[in-house]
Write an enzyme that holds these catalytic residues in place. Structure first.
Site, PDB file in Angstrom:
ATOM      1  N   LYS A  11       0.826  -1.211   0.000  1.00  0.00           N
ATOM      2  CA  LYS A  11       0.000   0.000   0.000  1.00  0.00           C
ATOM      3  C   LYS A  11       0.861   1.263   0.000  1.00  0.00           C
ATOM      4  CE  LYS A  11      -2.348  -1.648   3.594  1.00  0.00           C
ATOM      5  NZ  LYS A  11      -2.108  -3.109   3.548  1.00  0.00           N
ATOM      6  N   THR A  12       1.889   1.284   0.836  1.00  0.00           N
ATOM      7  CA  THR A  12       2.792   2.437   0.881  1.00  0.00           C
ATOM      8  C   THR A  12       3.559   2.579  -0.421  1.00  0.00           C
ATOM      9  OG1 THR A  12       3.066   2.094   3.265  1.00  0.00           O
ATOM     10  CG2 THR A  12       4.650   3.548   2.177  1.00  0.00           C
ATOM     11  N   ARG A  39       6.435  -8.057   1.571  1.00  0.00           N
ATOM     12  CA  ARG A  39       7.294  -7.578   2.659  1.00  0.00           C
ATOM     13  C   ARG A  39       8.031  -8.739   3.314  1.00  0.00           C
ATOM     14  NH1 ARG A  39       4.174  -4.393   7.038  1.00  0.00           N
ATOM     15  NH2 ARG A  39       4.154  -2.801   5.397  1.00  0.00           N
ATOM     16  N   ASP A  62      -1.166   6.208   6.848  1.00  0.00           N
ATOM     17  CA  ASP A  62      -1.235   4.768   7.085  1.00  0.00           C
ATOM     18  C   ASP A  62      -2.118   4.481   8.297  1.00  0.00           C
ATOM     19  OD1 ASP A  62      -0.712   2.140   6.590  1.00  0.00           O
ATOM     20  OD2 ASP A  62       1.258   2.124   7.533  1.00  0.00           O
ATOM     21  N   THR A 100      -5.731  -1.725   7.254  1.00  0.00           N
ATOM     22  CA  THR A 100      -5.880  -3.175   7.284  1.00  0.00           C
ATOM     23  C   THR A 100      -7.295  -3.556   7.691  1.00  0.00           C
ATOM     24  OG1 THR A 100      -5.053  -3.176   9.559  1.00  0.00           O
ATOM     25  CG2 THR A 100      -3.452  -3.582   7.806  1.00  0.00           C
TER      26      THR A 100
END
Length: 354
Positions: A82-83, A235, A127, A176
């Site tokens: 997402k980032t 990640r 975030d 999330t």
């Protein structure tokens, strides 16, 4: 308020003496890791194909119409990019991005200060936006819709509302827990996308790309072995590449092969489908202590000694996606696959429970 992932920088330093030829490369790898590991364009971004195509169209349309890009909301399990997507969007728009997180915005002046510092066309990434406090959220409403901030001055009967204009910007929120967002905030996002878990093939490409950037040698089978144990999450895949490289340098010939990756990840207690110690402990707890369930999430959290939010956000999504846990109205249940994967014998009397 910029967020950056912290990486352990001690490993390569310790390897200098044992292998001097690697020292220069290792130093360069560590220093350039944070800068280079994230893709800067959609062409380099692997996976989420349908989302990428939709975003390309939206960005191109905003450029041709000479208007700011609609506010975007990305939701899905952690670690899916997402980032990274937010950074790519800013790059494609040829503008700057300011990154913060909702928990760090504690007071009204925090969000006001951020909004007033935004320049024309810039991107603001928040975030965990579902954790934004109510006052900050209400300040965002007019900022997102009309690009103004409503402030109150005075006391009691002399209270006045002052409307301060701000520069037009694009807000990108990541969460999330999309269901935890309030309706008014969610409705103000013009573009909403759910990020999906990655396939093993996509993760294998990511692993190869990361290894190339970090100048680690890896073969196709080694990349696939890491991909299969990465919980469908980029990640985690990137982290396991470095741990496998450590093993290859110290215990192998410097090449991450299937055997090297398997040995490294087994040593880290990560099994062939990506379950770690806590995953297996959670499943074993359900099977041994609660006869496979159903059992409530609160009970599981107490028995396991973990936070409810950690179980729901970190462990449960992947276990459900892999078919190891099922949610029922009465609680969580371990599936037949969970029994089989952990080596439990299924009695004939239990077959009707699955």
């Amino acid at each position: 308020m910029i967020i950056q992932d912290n990486e352990n920088k001690k490993t390569n330093k310790a390897l200098k003496q044992s292998n001097p030829d690697l020292s220069a490369s290792c130093n360069q790898n560590e220093e350039g890791y944070e800068k280079n590991i994230r893709p800067l364009s959609f062409d380099d971004y692997i996976g989420q194909t349908s989302i990428k195509e939709t975003l390309k169209i939206s960005i191109e349309a905003s450029k041709k119409r000479n208007v700011h890009l609609d506010h975007l909301l990305f939701y899905g399990p952690p670690g899916l990019g997402k980032t990274t997507l937010a950074s790519i969007i800013a790059h494609e728009l040829n503008t700057n991005i300011k990154i913060t997180s909702a928990p760090s915005i504690e007071r009204p002046r925090d969000i006001i200060g951020i909004l007033m510092q935004m320049k024309e066309g810039e991107v603001l990434f928040i975030d965990e936006i579902h954790r934004l406090n109510k006052i900050a959220e209400e300040i965002l409403y007019p900022a997102m819709e009309d690009f103004v901030i409503d402030l109150t001055t005075g006391k009691s009967q002399s209270v006045k509302t002052v409307r301060i204009p701000i520069q037009k910007f694009t807000l990108i929120g990541a969460t999330t827990k999309a269901g935890a967002l309030s309706g008014p905030l969610r409705d103000r996002f013009g573009i909403i996308h759910r990020l999906e878990f990655y396939t093993a093939e996509e993760l294998s490409q990511i692993v190869k790309r990361t290894a190339k950037i970090l100048e680690f040698k890896i073969d196709a089978d080694g990349a696939m072995e890491i991909a299969k144990r990465s919980r469908c999450t980029p990640r985690i895949a990137n982290r396991l590449v470095k741990r496998s490289a450590d093993w290859a340098i110290v215990k192998g010939d410097g090449v991450i092969t299937k055997e090297v990756a398997k040995a490294a990840l087994t040593a880290l207690d990560i099994d062939e489908i990506g379950l770690d110690v806590t995953d297996r402990a959670l499943l074993k707890l359900m099977i041994n202590s609660f006869e496979g369930g159903p059992v409530g999430i609160e009970t599981l959290a107490v028995a396991l000694g973990e936070d409810i939010r950690t179980i729901e956000d970190v462990y449960e999504p992947y276990l459900i996606q892999q078919g190891l846990i099922a949610r029922t109205p009465r609680g969580r249940k371990a599936t037949k696959f969970a029994y089989e994967h952990l080596g439990y014998k299924i009695e004939t009397s239990q077959l009707g429970l699955f």
